[in-house]
Design a protein around this motif. Structure first.
Motif, PDB file in Angstrom:
ATOM      1  N   HIS A   7      -7.347   5.438   1.906  1.00  0.00           N
ATOM      2  CA  HIS A   7      -6.482   4.370   1.832  1.00  0.00           C
ATOM      3  C   HIS A   7      -5.001   5.442   1.618  1.00  0.00           C
ATOM      4  O   HIS A   7      -4.742   6.184   0.958  1.00  0.00           O
ATOM      5  N   GLU A  34      -6.324   4.094   6.609  1.00  0.00           N
ATOM      6  CA  GLU A  34      -5.480   3.018   6.306  1.00  0.00           C
ATOM      7  C   GLU A  34      -4.123   3.404   6.412  1.00  0.00           C
ATOM      8  O   GLU A  34      -3.867   4.560   5.809  1.00  0.00           O
ATOM      9  N   ASP A  36       0.361   2.341   6.757  1.00  0.00           N
ATOM     10  CA  ASP A  36       1.543   1.379   6.675  1.00  0.00           C
ATOM     11  C   ASP A  36       2.615   1.494   7.567  1.00  0.00           C
ATOM     12  O   ASP A  36       3.316   2.915   7.745  1.00  0.00           O
ATOM     13  N   HIS A  49       4.577   3.377   2.847  1.00  0.00           N
ATOM     14  CA  HIS A  49       4.122   2.073   2.190  1.00  0.00           C
ATOM     15  C   HIS A  49       5.238   1.410   1.323  1.00  0.00           C
ATOM     16  O   HIS A  49       5.677   0.470   1.761  1.00  0.00           O
ATOM     17  N   GLU A 109      -1.513  -1.635   8.789  1.00  0.00           N
ATOM     18  CA  GLU A 109      -0.742  -2.554   8.074  1.00  0.00           C
ATOM     19  C   GLU A 109       0.863  -2.743   8.542  1.00  0.00           C
ATOM     20  O   GLU A 109       1.318  -1.698   8.192  1.00  0.00           O
ATOM     21  N   LYS A 111       3.940  -3.542   7.328  1.00  0.00           N
ATOM     22  CA  LYS A 111       4.740  -3.940   5.731  1.00  0.00           C
ATOM     23  C   LYS A 111       6.165  -4.814   6.281  1.00  0.00           C
ATOM     24  O   LYS A 111       6.937  -4.188   6.678  1.00  0.00           O
TER      25      LYS A 111
HETATM   26 MG    MG Z   1      -1.269  -0.599   2.760  1.00  0.00          MG
END
Ligand code: MG
Ligand code: G3P
Length: 239
Positions: A7, A34, A36, A49, A109, A111
């Motif tokens: 992560h 993972e 962002d 993030h 991801e 954001k």
């Molecule tokens: Mg994330």
């Protein structure tokens, strides 16, 4: 195959979401990471993030969207982790992509809340196409409209439904939200047997975040999850 995501990279060993963090995860032979993504003021995709920089460098209180990429590249975010990483800056998405082996699964991801980045979905998809990297990618977001935009651009892109709160019968929501989902990414706090089984009935993988303890990880695997996101990828060893 269990999908074990490092992560934000290996964030206990290096500043989260930075090249050193992803390099550590790759060195540990992580099968998946993972990250962002957000946009700078001049429209570049950067991997970070928080929507503000303050946690990484208190001298810069603004939002990511308020800085150009050139400005972002002048800002040391490594020192807030440790002096060993002094001078480390945020990276563009392309820079991260460049160090990822082709077989590494990448969960990107978007954001997009509360700052909304107009056009980030197209930029992301164009970048993945340009670098021939549409395989081994899962795109997720708490912003489900962003996922819909990705789906319109690449109808077969694996999409992950990120859920923060435990909504009533989330599997019903998943059926009716108009997305061709590959997986659901719930908070670990409410990932129970019913949740896992209901989503499996829909043919979706269940990938909870964030699982940092080996005993909890083992319990979740026994319950039937298809993988987890962890800040501590060492829990994956020997399971
Ligand atoms: Mg994330
Ligand atoms: O994608 C799993 C996890 O990253 C979602 O929460 O806040 O860590 O991006 P967050």
């Amino acid at each position: 195959m269990i999908l074990n995501f490092a992560h934000r990279g290996s964030l206990t060993e290096a500043p989260e979401n930075t090249l050193p963090s992803f390099q550590k995860a790759i060195e540990h032979r992580a099968s998946a990471i993972e990250l962002d993504v957000q946009l700078t003021k001049d429209g570049h995709m950067v991997v970070v993030h928080d929507q503000k920089l303050a946690r990484f460098n208190k001298q810069y209180p603004g939002f990511i969207k308020d800085y150009t990429l050139a400005e972002i590249k002048q800002i040391d975010i490594g020192s807030s982790f440790s002096s060993e990483f002094r001078g480390v800056t945020l990276s563009t998405f392309e820079e991260v992509l460049a160090i990822c082996p082709p077989d590494l699964i990448i969960n990107i991801e978007i954001k997009n809340i509360p700052v909304i980045y107009e056009g980030i979905e197209r930029k992301l998809v164009d970048c993945l196409k340009e670098h021939n990297r549409l395989d081994n990618v899962i795109i997720s977001s708490f912003d489900h409209l962003a996922l819909k935009k990705v789906q319109q651009l690449v109808p077969n892109m694996p999409l992950g439904l990120l859920l923060y709160y435990r909504i009533l019968k989330p599997w019903e929501y998943a059926k009716h939200c108009g997305l061709q989902l590959a997986s659901v990414h719930p908070h670990v706090a409410y990932t129970d047997k019913e949740f896992i089984d209901e989503f499996h009935h829909l043919g979706l993988k269940v990938l909870p975040y964030t699982v940092n303890d080996k005993a909890k990880y083992q319990k979740l695997i026994e319950l039937g999850v298809d993988g987890v996101f962890s800040n501590n990828p060492q829990i994956f060893a020997g399971v």
